[in-house]
Design a protein around this motif. Structure first.
Motif, short mmCIF file in Angstrom:
data_model
loop_
_atom_site.label_atom_id
_atom_site.label_comp_id
_atom_site.label_asym_id
_atom_site.label_seq_id
_atom_site.Cartn_x
_atom_site.Cartn_y
_atom_site.Cartn_z
N ILE A 63 0.83 -1.21 0.00
CA ILE A 63 0.00 0.00 0.00
C ILE A 63 0.87 1.27 0.00
O ILE A 63 0.41 2.35 -0.35
N ALA A 64 2.16 1.09 0.36
CA ALA A 64 3.09 2.23 0.33
C ALA A 64 4.04 2.14 -0.86
O ALA A 64 5.08 2.81 -0.89
N GLY A 65 3.72 1.26 -1.83
CA GLY A 65 4.54 1.17 -3.04
C GLY A 65 5.45 -0.05 -3.10
O GLY A 65 6.19 -0.22 -4.06
N GLY A 66 5.40 -0.92 -2.06
CA GLY A 66 6.22 -2.13 -2.07
C GLY A 66 5.63 -3.23 -2.95
O GLY A 66 4.61 -3.03 -3.63
N THR A 67 6.27 -4.39 -2.92
CA THR A 67 5.83 -5.51 -3.77
C THR A 67 4.80 -6.35 -3.03
O THR A 67 5.05 -6.76 -1.89
N PRO A 68 3.65 -6.64 -3.68
CA PRO A 68 2.65 -7.48 -3.01
C PRO A 68 3.16 -8.89 -2.77
O PRO A 68 3.97 -9.41 -3.54
N ILE A 69 2.65 -9.51 -1.72
CA ILE A 69 3.04 -10.90 -1.38
C ILE A 69 2.36 -11.89 -2.33
O ILE A 69 2.92 -12.93 -2.66
N LEU A 70 1.14 -11.57 -2.75
CA LEU A 70 0.33 -12.53 -3.52
C LEU A 70 -0.21 -11.92 -4.81
O LEU A 70 -0.39 -10.70 -4.90
N GLN A 71 -0.51 -12.81 -5.75
CA GLN A 71 -1.19 -12.42 -6.99
C GLN A 71 -2.55 -13.11 -7.02
O GLN A 71 -2.71 -14.16 -6.40
N ARG A 72 -3.48 -12.57 -7.79
CA ARG A 72 -4.79 -13.24 -7.94
C ARG A 72 -4.60 -14.66 -8.47
O ARG A 72 -5.34 -15.58 -8.11
N LYS A 117 -3.97 -4.78 -0.77
CA LYS A 117 -2.85 -4.36 -1.63
C LYS A 117 -1.72 -5.39 -1.65
O LYS A 117 -0.95 -5.45 -2.60
N GLU A 118 -1.64 -6.20 -0.58
CA GLU A 118 -0.65 -7.30 -0.57
C GLU A 118 -1.14 -8.47 -1.42
O GLU A 118 -0.48 -9.51 -1.50
N GLY A 119 -2.37 -8.34 -1.96
CA GLY A 119 -2.93 -9.43 -2.77
C GLY A 119 -3.69 -10.44 -1.93
O GLY A 119 -4.09 -11.48 -2.45
N VAL A 120 -3.87 -10.17 -0.64
CA VAL A 120 -4.63 -11.09 0.23
C VAL A 120 -6.10 -10.76 0.05
O VAL A 120 -6.53 -9.64 0.34
N LEU A 121 -6.89 -11.74 -0.42
CA LEU A 121 -8.30 -11.47 -0.68
C LEU A 121 -9.08 -11.52 0.63
O LEU A 121 -9.31 -12.59 1.19
N VAL A 122 -9.44 -10.35 1.11
CA VAL A 122 -10.23 -10.23 2.34
C VAL A 122 -11.38 -9.27 2.07
O VAL A 122 -11.38 -8.55 1.07
N GLY A 123 -12.34 -9.26 2.97
CA GLY A 123 -13.45 -8.31 2.84
C GLY A 123 -14.65 -8.82 3.58
O GLY A 123 -14.73 -10.00 3.92
N GLN A 124 -15.58 -7.92 3.81
CA GLN A 124 -16.77 -8.31 4.58
C GLN A 124 -17.81 -8.97 3.69
O GLN A 124 -17.88 -8.72 2.49
N TRP A 125 -18.61 -9.77 4.31
CA TRP A 125 -19.82 -10.35 3.69
C TRP A 125 -20.95 -9.43 4.14
O TRP A 125 -21.06 -8.33 3.62
N GLN A 126 -21.72 -9.74 5.15
CA GLN A 126 -22.74 -8.81 5.64
C GLN A 126 -22.03 -7.65 6.33
O GLN A 126 -21.12 -7.87 7.14
N VAL A 127 -22.44 -6.42 6.02
CA VAL A 127 -21.70 -5.27 6.52
C VAL A 127 -22.35 -4.64 7.75
O VAL A 127 -21.80 -3.71 8.34
N LYS A 181 1.25 -18.10 2.27
CA LYS A 181 1.45 -16.74 1.74
C LYS A 181 0.48 -15.76 2.40
O LYS A 181 0.83 -14.61 2.65
N VAL A 182 -0.74 -16.23 2.65
CA VAL A 182 -1.73 -15.37 3.31
C VAL A 182 -1.22 -14.98 4.70
O VAL A 182 -1.28 -13.81 5.10
N VAL A 183 -0.67 -15.96 5.41
CA VAL A 183 -0.12 -15.68 6.74
C VAL A 183 1.03 -14.68 6.62
O VAL A 183 1.12 -13.71 7.40
N ALA A 184 1.87 -14.87 5.60
CA ALA A 184 2.99 -13.93 5.39
C ALA A 184 2.45 -12.52 5.13
O ALA A 184 3.02 -11.52 5.61
N GLY A 185 1.35 -12.42 4.41
CA GLY A 185 0.72 -11.12 4.14
C GLY A 185 0.25 -10.47 5.45
O GLY A 185 0.48 -9.28 5.68
N PHE A 186 -0.40 -11.26 6.29
CA PHE A 186 -0.85 -10.74 7.60
C PHE A 186 0.35 -10.29 8.44
O PHE A 186 0.32 -9.23 9.06
N GLN A 187 1.41 -11.14 8.44
CA GLN A 187 2.58 -10.80 9.27
C GLN A 187 3.20 -9.48 8.80
O GLN A 187 3.57 -8.63 9.60
#
Ligand SMILES: Cc1ncc(COP(=O)(O)O)c(C=O)c1O
Length: 442
Positions: free
Chosen positions: A7-16, A332-342, A407-413
């Motif tokens: 999110i600050a211009g670095g390289t994402p951990i994951l790709q779609r 931005k790290e490529g980790v697919l997250v998001g809410q279902w019911q908001v 990789k998802v864990v690495a993104g969180f870390q």
């Protein structure tokens, strides 16, 4: 030095492309679907695929009876109609669920009454049920949310004490178990969804299960216009005896669901393995709270939701802002997250406005007798706290495995190792979430 955040211009951990899509299609799916195409029979209440699916789902769950339906919503509505829930009756539902759990009650001219959830399991909190019961209460509808069994022991006890029926919304819980019993078979009716997202996928569709002879008979009538069939010829009589709907399933979705059912246990095992791995690893990160699996239960992780606690993460921010900032950085790290019911279900406009059917029906039925209703979100602080703080992590569905989840864990870390920078980007224009193809939507 900490690695620069994407999110600050670095390289994402994951790709779609690291993510594989659901559902997993096998030769069993092709075989059953081809049977439909080769037979030329595409619909009908006694058509071969729907009948076979009903038999196979009854066997899988241990229920005496199963009816296929066109949706999980239809199965829930059939359940309410089959146990004679009617105008002005009240039905208890959790404050956090999918709309249909509550809206199908309105379709039956009955009134949804919400009960707050438990913050560990996100399911209906049994300690809050009795305060919501009135002389008008007819049923309790617990939801096995995200595949986590609701606390059915106390729920069934309360129902027995107050002479109420229990309809289980098991739309997200195919194969989940509560203390040795299959979710969906503990109450008088269980309803499952077969939509594209679900652990058991037919594209669309639903399954209605019960052990009760009268309930299955009435459910069957409600499913198809209230029209009876001649018992000998199985032909429709074109004489509706009760109010019914067109809630049948069809051969192609039933065929797909049959193919998927052959692999349900192994697919659920993959979900459980991925989820338990995430819970173990993400649970080590201060400020990340993994979902709980109740004792002696089998959680089948339709979705995997974590909560964030800014205080535990050492950040002075309100939980909602913190959750949104973390979601953006993860996205931005490529980790697919998001809410279902908001929001808590009752906060949706359809409940806030109480427009309902015609002029404020069903509420007007009881308002005429001096009973008042209000859906105030402040009465449901746990659902609100959950909605402020949770996100779904979309990497647990098969065929994804540990390789992706590492990789998802690495993104969180990475994100939780740079929380100052994460908060600096809290207002960036980033929209977390996933494309429809991840869950088979075109
Ligand atoms: C908890 C819950 N209840 C009911 C439904 C309704 O199922 P359907 O979409 O098959 O009508 C869903 C579907 O998303 C659900 O998740």
């Amino acid at each position: 030095m900490a690695e620069k955040l994407a999110i600050a211009g670095g390289t994402p951990i994951l790709q779609r492309s690291d993510y594989k899509n659901w559902p997993v299609i096998t030769d069993d799916d092709r075989k059953f679907v081809n049977e439909v195409l080769d037979s030329g029979i595409v619909a009908g209440g006694t058509a071969p695929q729907v009948v076979a699916l009903e038999k196979e789902w009854a066997e899988f769950t241990g229920a005496k009876h199963c009816l296929t339906t066109c949706s999980g919503t239809a199965a829930l509505h059939m359940g309410l109609a089959a146990i004679d829930v009617g105008p002005g009756d009240e039905v208890l539902v959790p404050s956090y669920t999918f709309l249909a759990t509550a809206s199908c009650i309105i379709h039956q001219m009955a009134i949804p009454v919400f009960v707050d959830i438990d913050l560990k399991t996100y399911t209906m909190d049994p300690t809050k049920i009795e305060a919501a019961i009135t002389e008008r209460t007819k049923a309790i509808m617990p939801v096995h949310i995200q595949g986590c069994p609701a606390d059915m022991g106390p729920i069934m006890e309360i129902a027995k004490k107050h002479n109420l029926h229990v309809i289980e919304d098991a739309c997200q819980a195919h194969g989940a178990m509560y203390k040795g019993q299959m979710c969906g078979t503990i109450g008088i009716v269980g309803a499952f969804s077969l939509n594209n997202l679900k652990n058991l996928c037919g594209g669309e569709g639903g399954l209605f299960v019960t052990n009760d002879e009268d309930v299955v008979k009435k459910g069957d009538l409600v499913r198809y216009f209230g029209d009876e069939c001649d018992e000998k010829t199985l032909r429709q009589k074109y004489n509706s005896s009760i109010l019914g709907y067109m809630y049948r399933n069809q051969e192609l979705p039933a065929a797909l669901a049959r193919g998927q059912l052959k692999h349900l246990n192994e697919l659920n095992d993959t979900r459980i393995r991925n989820s338990e791995y995430l819970s173990r690893e993400l649970g080590k990160i201060p400020g990340v709270i993994p979902p709980a699996c109740p004792t002696d239960c089998k959680h089948v992780y339709w979705f995997y939701a974590v909560r964030f606690d800014p205080q535990a993460a050492g950040i002075d921010a309100d939980p909602r802002r913190f959750r949104i900032a973390v979601e953006k950085a993860l996205a931005k790290e490529g980790v697919l997250v998001g809410q279902w019911q908001v929001m808590p279900t009752l906060a949706q406009d359809v409940f806030q406005s109480m427009l309902g059917v015609g002029d404020r029906y069903p509420w007007a039925i009881n308002e005429a007798k001096g009973i008042t209703y209000k859906y105030d979100v402040n009465d449901f602080p746990v659902a609100q706290a959950y909605c402020d703080s949770y996100t779904n992590v979309h990497s647990i569905h098969p065929p994804n495995g540990l390789e992706l989840n590492e990789k998802v864990v690495a993104g969180f870390q990475k994100v939780f190792g740079n929380l100052g920078e994460v908060m600096d980007h809290a207002d960036d224009d980033v929209k977390p979430g996933f494309d429809g193809a991840l869950y088979g939507v075109g």
